[in-house]
Design a protein around this motif. Structure first.
Motif, PDB file in Angstrom:
ATOM      1  N   PRO A   1     -25.990-118.542 -14.713  1.00 29.23           N
ATOM      2  CA  PRO A   1     -25.812-117.629 -15.844  1.00 29.23           C
ATOM      3  C   PRO A   1     -26.467-118.218 -17.101  1.00 29.23           C
ATOM      4  CG  PRO A   1     -23.763-118.778 -15.377  1.00 29.23           C
ATOM      5  CD  PRO A   1     -24.748-119.183 -14.318  1.00 29.23           C
TER       6      PRO A   1
ATOM      7  N   LEU B   1     -27.814-114.671 -23.298  1.00 25.45           N
ATOM      8  CA  LEU B   1     -28.850-113.814 -23.839  1.00 25.45           C
ATOM      9  C   LEU B   1     -28.876-113.910 -25.350  1.00 25.45           C
ATOM     10  CD1 LEU B   1     -28.232-110.636 -21.666  1.00 25.45           C
ATOM     11  CD2 LEU B   1     -29.801-112.520 -21.234  1.00 25.45           C
TER      12      LEU B   1
ATOM     13  N   LYS C   1     -23.146-112.282 -24.258  1.00 26.50           N
ATOM     14  CA  LYS C   1     -23.512-111.807 -22.940  1.00 26.50           C
ATOM     15  C   LYS C   1     -24.342-112.853 -22.213  1.00 26.50           C
ATOM     16  CE  LYS C   1     -24.612-107.605 -22.222  1.00 26.50           C
ATOM     17  NZ  LYS C   1     -25.328-106.325 -22.190  1.00 26.50           N
ATOM     18  N   SER C   2     -24.222-112.856 -20.909  1.00 24.36           N
ATOM     19  CA  SER C   2     -25.046-113.737 -20.091  1.00 24.36           C
ATOM     20  C   SER C   2     -25.599-112.930 -18.921  1.00 24.36           C
ATOM     21  CB  SER C   2     -24.239-114.928 -19.580  1.00 24.36           C
ATOM     22  OG  SER C   2     -23.240-114.496 -18.693  1.00 24.36           O
ATOM     23  N   GLN C   3     -26.648-113.473 -18.326  1.00 23.36           N
ATOM     24  CA  GLN C   3     -27.321-112.807 -17.212  1.00 23.36           C
ATOM     25  C   GLN C   3     -27.576-113.841 -16.134  1.00 23.36           C
ATOM     26  OE1 GLN C   3     -31.105-111.259 -18.388  1.00 23.36           O
ATOM     27  NE2 GLN C   3     -31.569-110.396 -16.394  1.00 23.36           N
ATOM     28  N   ASP C   4     -27.296-113.501 -14.887  1.00 20.62           N
ATOM     29  CA  ASP C   4     -27.595-114.394 -13.776  1.00 20.62           C
ATOM     30  C   ASP C   4     -29.106-114.410 -13.575  1.00 20.62           C
ATOM     31  OD1 ASP C   4     -24.961-114.976 -13.382  1.00 20.62           O
ATOM     32  OD2 ASP C   4     -24.668-113.469 -11.833  1.00 20.62           O
ATOM     33  N   THR C   5     -29.710-115.594 -13.738  1.00 22.34           N
ATOM     34  CA  THR C   5     -31.166-115.727 -13.711  1.00 22.34           C
ATOM     35  C   THR C   5     -31.563-116.725 -12.633  1.00 22.34           C
ATOM     36  OG1 THR C   5     -31.123-115.379 -16.096  1.00 22.34           O
ATOM     37  CG2 THR C   5     -33.168-116.179 -15.168  1.00 22.34           C
TER      38      THR C   5
ATOM     39  N   GLY D   1     -36.663-107.677 -14.637  1.00 30.02           N
ATOM     40  CA  GLY D   1     -35.851-108.807 -15.072  1.00 30.02           C
ATOM     41  C   GLY D   1     -36.682-110.065 -15.244  1.00 30.02           C
ATOM     42  N   TRP D   2     -35.973-111.191 -15.349  1.00 27.35           N
ATOM     43  CA  TRP D   2     -36.621-112.466 -15.639  1.00 27.35           C
ATOM     44  C   TRP D   2     -36.262-113.489 -14.592  1.00 27.35           C
ATOM     45  CZ3 TRP D   2     -40.033-111.861 -19.349  1.00 27.35           C
ATOM     46  CH2 TRP D   2     -39.808-110.927 -20.334  1.00 27.35           C
TER      47      TRP D   2
ATOM     48  N   GLY E   1     -31.326-109.327 -26.337  1.00 21.50           N
ATOM     49  CA  GLY E   1     -30.936-109.029 -24.969  1.00 21.50           C
ATOM     50  C   GLY E   1     -31.770-109.739 -23.928  1.00 21.50           C
ATOM     51  N   HIS E   2     -32.632-110.677 -24.350  1.00 22.34           N
ATOM     52  CA  HIS E   2     -33.464-111.440 -23.434  1.00 22.34           C
ATOM     53  C   HIS E   2     -32.985-112.884 -23.384  1.00 22.34           C
ATOM     54  CE1 HIS E   2     -36.416-108.263 -23.052  1.00 22.34           C
ATOM     55  NE2 HIS E   2     -36.441-108.139 -24.372  1.00 22.34           N
ATOM     56  N   PRO E   3     -33.156-113.555 -22.227  1.00 25.12           N
ATOM     57  CA  PRO E   3     -32.872-114.996 -22.183  1.00 25.12           C
ATOM     58  C   PRO E   3     -33.941-115.751 -22.960  1.00 25.12           C
ATOM     59  CG  PRO E   3     -33.659-114.221 -20.055  1.00 25.12           C
ATOM     60  CD  PRO E   3     -33.520-113.016 -20.924  1.00 25.12           C
TER      61      PRO E   3
END
Length: 104
Positions: A19, A22, A2-6, A65-66, A26-28
């Motif tokens: 992106p 994670l 999984k990735s998250q737009d940060t 979020g971060w 579940g954290h970057p």
């Protein structure tokens, strides 16, 4: 994975949203290093970003979020210190703890 737009704040990546993969929790990652190649063929410059909280909701104080903030001085070693670890060396202190220590 999984990735998250940060979002990135400060430095050369200011205003960009990238992106970031994670981890298993579940954290970057806490630190994000970006190697930038040198135009003259020398060693690459490494940009260092630290993960910080993006904010809290106004009513319940929930985590929003971060984001990553630029650290021009690089990565600091302010990690976990165990009680049985050796104390950190201070510049100008004598090794035997006698006169001239930085604690006086």
């Amino acid at each position: 994975m999984k990735s998250q737009d940060t979002p990135f704040v400060g430095g050369p990546l200011d205003g960009r949203v990238l992106p970031v993969l994670l981890g298993p929790t579940g954290h970057p990652p806490k630190w994000y290093r970006v190697p930038v190649p040198d135009a003259a063929g020398g060693p690459p410059t490494v940009l260092v970003y630290r993960r910080v909280e993006a904010g809290r909701s106004s009513r319940l104080g929930l985590h929003r979020g971060w984001k990553y903030e630029y650290r021009p001085e690089g990565r600091s070693r302010d990690g976990l210190r165990w009680p049985w670890s050796k104390p950190r060396r201070t510049p100008g202190a004598t090794p035997d703890g006698g006169p001239g220590t930085a604690d006086e």
